[in-house]
Design a protein around this motif. Structure first.
Motif, PDB file in Angstrom:
ATOM      1  N   PRO A 491      -0.821 -34.345  10.429  1.00 58.19           N
ATOM      2  CA  PRO A 491      -1.936 -34.246   9.479  1.00 58.19           C
ATOM      3  C   PRO A 491      -1.582 -33.460   8.223  1.00 58.19           C
ATOM      4  CG  PRO A 491      -2.319 -32.856  11.409  1.00 58.19           C
ATOM      5  CD  PRO A 491      -1.133 -33.699  11.725  1.00 58.19           C
ATOM      6  N   ASP A 492      -0.648 -32.516   8.330  1.00 58.34           N
ATOM      7  CA  ASP A 492      -0.293 -31.711   7.159  1.00 58.34           C
ATOM      8  C   ASP A 492       0.272 -32.573   6.035  1.00 58.34           C
ATOM      9  OD1 ASP A 492      -1.125 -29.471   8.479  1.00 58.34           O
ATOM     10  OD2 ASP A 492       0.876 -28.827   9.098  1.00 58.34           O
ATOM     11  N   ARG A 493       0.987 -33.638   6.403  1.00 51.47           N
ATOM     12  CA  ARG A 493       1.553 -34.530   5.384  1.00 51.47           C
ATOM     13  C   ARG A 493       0.438 -35.139   4.522  1.00 51.47           C
ATOM     14  NH1 ARG A 493       6.082 -38.014   4.844  1.00 51.47           N
ATOM     15  NH2 ARG A 493       5.848 -39.099   2.871  1.00 51.47           N
ATOM     16  N   PHE A 494      -0.634 -35.506   5.153  1.00 45.77           N
ATOM     17  CA  PHE A 494      -1.709 -36.192   4.431  1.00 45.77           C
ATOM     18  C   PHE A 494      -2.623 -35.201   3.724  1.00 45.77           C
ATOM     19  CE2 PHE A 494      -0.159 -38.933   7.771  1.00 45.77           C
ATOM     20  CZ  PHE A 494       0.167 -40.052   7.051  1.00 45.77           C
ATOM     21  N   VAL A 495      -2.778 -34.010   4.288  1.00 41.80           N
ATOM     22  CA  VAL A 495      -3.512 -32.964   3.571  1.00 41.80           C
ATOM     23  C   VAL A 495      -2.787 -32.626   2.272  1.00 41.80           C
ATOM     24  CG1 VAL A 495      -4.201 -30.536   3.650  1.00 41.80           C
ATOM     25  CG2 VAL A 495      -4.593 -32.008   5.642  1.00 41.80           C
ATOM     26  N   ALA A 496      -1.446 -32.591   2.329  1.00 38.87           N
ATOM     27  CA  ALA A 496      -0.667 -32.326   1.111  1.00 38.87           C
ATOM     28  C   ALA A 496      -0.884 -33.423   0.074  1.00 38.87           C
ATOM     29  CB  ALA A 496       0.816 -32.204   1.462  1.00 38.87           C
ATOM     30  N   LEU A 497      -1.040 -34.668   0.531  1.00 37.91           N
ATOM     31  CA  LEU A 497      -1.304 -35.763  -0.403  1.00 37.91           C
ATOM     32  C   LEU A 497      -2.695 -35.645  -1.012  1.00 37.91           C
ATOM     33  CD1 LEU A 497       0.320 -38.716   1.578  1.00 37.91           C
ATOM     34  CD2 LEU A 497       1.117 -37.738  -0.576  1.00 37.91           C
ATOM     35  N   VAL A 498      -3.658 -35.166  -0.230  1.00 39.52           N
ATOM     36  CA  VAL A 498      -4.991 -34.914  -0.777  1.00 39.52           C
ATOM     37  C   VAL A 498      -4.915 -33.880  -1.893  1.00 39.52           C
ATOM     38  CG1 VAL A 498      -7.273 -33.957  -0.257  1.00 39.52           C
ATOM     39  CG2 VAL A 498      -6.210 -35.553   1.343  1.00 39.52           C
ATOM     40  N   GLU A 499      -4.170 -32.809  -1.640  1.00 39.24           N
ATOM     41  CA  GLU A 499      -4.054 -31.741  -2.640  1.00 39.24           C
ATOM     42  C   GLU A 499      -3.294 -32.224  -3.869  1.00 39.24           C
ATOM     43  OE1 GLU A 499      -2.192 -28.751  -0.324  1.00 39.24           O
ATOM     44  OE2 GLU A 499      -4.049 -28.140   0.710  1.00 39.24           O
ATOM     45  N   ARG A 500      -2.266 -33.038  -3.663  1.00 34.78           N
ATOM     46  CA  ARG A 500      -1.525 -33.557  -4.806  1.00 34.78           C
ATOM     47  C   ARG A 500      -2.400 -34.465  -5.664  1.00 34.78           C
ATOM     48  NH1 ARG A 500       4.237 -36.693  -4.380  1.00 34.78           N
ATOM     49  NH2 ARG A 500       2.952 -38.434  -3.690  1.00 34.78           N
ATOM     50  N   THR A 501      -3.308 -35.196  -5.024  1.00 35.80           N
ATOM     51  CA  THR A 501      -4.196 -36.063  -5.787  1.00 35.80           C
ATOM     52  C   THR A 501      -5.085 -35.255  -6.724  1.00 35.80           C
ATOM     53  OG1 THR A 501      -4.186 -37.635  -3.942  1.00 35.80           O
ATOM     54  CG2 THR A 501      -5.859 -37.952  -5.621  1.00 35.80           C
ATOM     55  N   ASP A 502      -5.455 -34.038  -6.317  1.00 32.94           N
ATOM     56  CA  ASP A 502      -6.223 -33.176  -7.231  1.00 32.94           C
ATOM     57  C   ASP A 502      -5.453 -32.962  -8.530  1.00 32.94           C
ATOM     58  OD1 ASP A 502      -8.535 -32.741  -5.723  1.00 32.94           O
ATOM     59  OD2 ASP A 502      -7.602 -31.108  -4.580  1.00 32.94           O
ATOM     60  N   ARG A 503      -4.141 -32.736  -8.412  1.00 33.71           N
ATOM     61  CA  ARG A 503      -3.329 -32.507  -9.616  1.00 33.71           C
ATOM     62  C   ARG A 503      -3.182 -33.799 -10.419  1.00 33.71           C
ATOM     63  NH1 ARG A 503      -0.706 -29.534  -5.577  1.00 33.71           N
ATOM     64  NH2 ARG A 503       0.910 -31.121  -5.263  1.00 33.71           N
ATOM     65  N   GLN A 504      -3.107 -34.939  -9.722  1.00 34.74           N
ATOM     66  CA  GLN A 504      -3.029 -36.216 -10.425  1.00 34.74           C
ATOM     67  C   GLN A 504      -4.310 -36.481 -11.206  1.00 34.74           C
ATOM     68  OE1 GLN A 504      -2.272 -38.821  -7.129  1.00 34.74           O
ATOM     69  NE2 GLN A 504      -0.065 -38.418  -7.096  1.00 34.74           N
ATOM     70  N   ILE A 505      -5.445 -36.195 -10.602  1.00 34.71           N
ATOM     71  CA  ILE A 505      -6.730 -36.387 -11.284  1.00 34.71           C
ATOM     72  C   ILE A 505      -6.808 -35.477 -12.504  1.00 34.71           C
ATOM     73  CG2 ILE A 505      -9.222 -36.049 -11.051  1.00 34.71           C
ATOM     74  CD1 ILE A 505      -8.922 -36.955  -8.113  1.00 34.71           C
ATOM     75  N   GLU A 506      -6.298 -34.264 -12.371  1.00 34.32           N
ATOM     76  CA  GLU A 506      -6.298 -33.346 -13.512  1.00 34.32           C
ATOM     77  C   GLU A 506      -5.498 -33.922 -14.684  1.00 34.32           C
ATOM     78  OE1 GLU A 506      -4.758 -28.846 -14.688  1.00 34.32           O
ATOM     79  OE2 GLU A 506      -4.707 -29.517 -12.608  1.00 34.32           O
ATOM     80  N   THR A 507      -4.359 -34.557 -14.382  1.00 32.72           N
ATOM     81  CA  THR A 507      -3.567 -35.192 -15.440  1.00 32.72           C
ATOM     82  C   THR A 507      -4.368 -36.285 -16.137  1.00 32.72           C
ATOM     83  OG1 THR A 507      -1.470 -34.726 -14.333  1.00 32.72           O
ATOM     84  CG2 THR A 507      -1.492 -36.564 -15.893  1.00 32.72           C
TER      85      THR A 507
END
Length: 524
Positions: A491-507
């Motif tokens: 699950p940590d792999r996908f939680v990390a992808l959730v968090e990375r998406t926050d940074r993508q949305i910010e871009t």
């Protein structure tokens, strides 16, 4: 020591970043690239990054480079454009004038040491197998645009040395440069999409056909990176040849490829066939590359070994074997130049931790889960098409580098969905991805009030569409994270992808802010 590197996301640059990250004498590295890599991935997270296209307006480029170079102990100039082969003006601007702009900025910023990636291709042609040292003329091979531009680059460095003797200029002249992570890049640059390099995955090719008399030198990217590292530490003036000691001939190539059927053809015949294939757009490399391969001298690397203390850890044969394996796998890393093939070879290494023998447990409805993952794969496919087009079309915007980085991330996420569906033994429903790709391309035809130029409304609308896609994608990663344990996934792999998406949305939100401030203004 602070080092600034242009072209740090490429073949040699990626290997150099690995080398500099392990060198205690290096305090910080700033990478400059036209397309930023995925800065959350190894090895790119070890560097600072700035996006810059060397082909921009000259004074503006020099001004920005000067600001980036200021305070550096050394600059390494690796940036070099190989494609589009048919656009000579662009190639010369990027490569020769790009080097001139780097040299100007080095002088204006007061950087004491400039290391430049030259090439065996800069040398004048020979018709023998006698190794040449660094004193051999750098007149180039007239029928090879790459060689001509490398020779012109050498002339630019001559001017810098003459005008600014206080700047130490080191020219590294390597042979062919190979690593597995260039396995997807090399076919894109020199073969094109119509050549079935994936046959390397499945065993022997039907036959190996080579021009008679061909001989090659090569060096592994990591060994070349070590030569750059030593050059930074020892700061030699002048040129340094870099190549592994073994010379590969036709029989060696046949052995490496694993094919007993070796056919040697007169070089003129091969050249004519290559010219026809290039003219009909079957391959992307023109005959000048063959002329350079046949005419370039073998390299005498005495100076590298004696003055730099350089010792390669891999032979040319080993470097080529690794490259061929990478080509068969479509191997790469998340950067613009080195990104993996669009349909990578699937294997256990592509899965998250603990996802080795996964399946859908009876507590979950496999049909519904399959539809859900397939829908997200379809969305990721359409989203990748859109963000790739945006990264390509918006190179004139301040965020273009970050858009390119985002494209690399979305490509990897699309591929992860493919892997998950395959290893859960669920159908991809490929027709959905095909239709979504067609729909995305049709959507590009919307003119938004402009016919012959890009409408400012286009950027605004595409940012809004992309943000919606990212929000939906994030929900998908969260849903998988919630069920990961039950599926035997991490699950940590996908939680990390959730968090990375926050940074993508910010871009994308910053792109939207830029666009909405300009969308309805009168254009000059």
């Amino acid at each position: 020591m602070r080092v600034v590197v242009t072209g740090l996301s490429g073949n040699a640059g990626t290997a150099l970043l690995r080398a500099l990250s392990a060198e205690p004498a290096i305090g910080s590295v700033l990478g400059i690239a036209r397309r930023l890599p995925d800065r959350t991935a190894e090895p790119y997270r070890a560097a600072e990054w700035a996006a810059l296209d060397l082909t921009g307006e000259e004074d503006a480029v020099v001004e920005e480079l000067t600001a980036l170079f200021r305070g550096a102990d050394a600059v390494v100039h690796l940036a070099w454009l190989i494609q589009p082969n048919r656009d000579r003006e662009l190639l010369r601007t990027a490569n020769v004038e790009g080097t001139r702009r780097v040299a100007r900025a080095v002088a204006e910023a007061g950087v004491p040491h400039l290391v430049v990636a030259s090439s065996v291709g800069a040398y004048a042609p020979v018709d023998d197998d006698e190794p040449r040292d660094e004193s051999w003329p750098t007149d180039g091979i007239s029928t090879s645009h790459y060689s001509v531009d490398k020779a012109a680059q050498e002339a630019v460095l001559d001017e810098l040395e003459r005008d600014r003797p206080d700047v130490i200029v080191t020219r590294v002249r390597p042979s062919l440069v190979f690593q597995a992570d260039a396995g997807a890049e090399i076919p894109r640059l020199f073969l094109g999409p119509l050549i079935p390099v994936r046959l390397l995955r499945h065993g022997r090719l039907p036959a190996l056909t080579v021009p008679a008399g061909l001989r090659l030198q090569a060096v592994h990217s990591d060994d070349l990176a070590d030569a750059y590292r030593l050059a930074l530490l020892r700061r030699p003036r002048g040129a340094v040849n870099v190549a592994a000691p073994d010379v590969l001939r036709a029989q060696d190539l046949a052995r490496i490829v694993g094919n007993d059927r070796l056919v040697e053809v007169p070089p003129g015949v091969v050249r004519a066939a290559l010219a026809l294939a290039y003219d009909t757009h079957l391959v992307v490399a023109d005959p000048g590359w063959l002329d350079m391969a046949m005419g370039a001298p073998l390299l005498d690397t005495t100076r590298a070994t004696e003055e730099l203390g350089w010792t390669p850890r891999r032979t040319a044969a080993e470097a080529l074997e690794e490259l061929l394996q990478g080509m068969g796998q479509g191997q790469g890393v998340p950067s613009g130049p080195l990104h993996p093939a669009s349909t990578p070879a699937l294997g256990e290494e592509a899965l998250p931790r603990r996802a080795r023998h996964v399946s859908v447990p009876p507590t979950l409805d496999s049909e519904l889960l399959g539809l859900y993952l397939s829908d997200h794969l379809t969305g990721a496919t359409a989203g990748l098409g859109r963000i790739e087009r945006m990264a390509e079309a918006y190179q004139d915007l301040p965020l273009h580098g970050e858009l390119a980085e985002l494209a690399e991330q979305v490509r990897g996420e699309r591929d992860l969905y493919r892997v998950l569906l395959d290893y859960l033994h669920l159908p991809r429903r490929r027709h959905r991805q095909l239709l979504s790709g067609v729909a995305e391309r049709i959507g590009r035809l919307k003119l938004n009030g402009r016919v012959v130029e890009r409408s400012p409304l286009t950027v605004l609308l595409e940012a809004e569409l992309m943000r919606s896609a990212l929000v939906g994608k994030q929900a998908g990663w969260q849903t998988i994270a919630d069920h990961a344990e039950e599926l035997g996934l991490d699950p940590d792999r996908f939680v990390a992808l959730v968090e990375r998406t926050d940074r993508q949305i910010e871009t994308i939100e910053r792109l939207h802010a830029y666009a909405r401030a300009r969308a309805f203004r009168e254009q000059d």
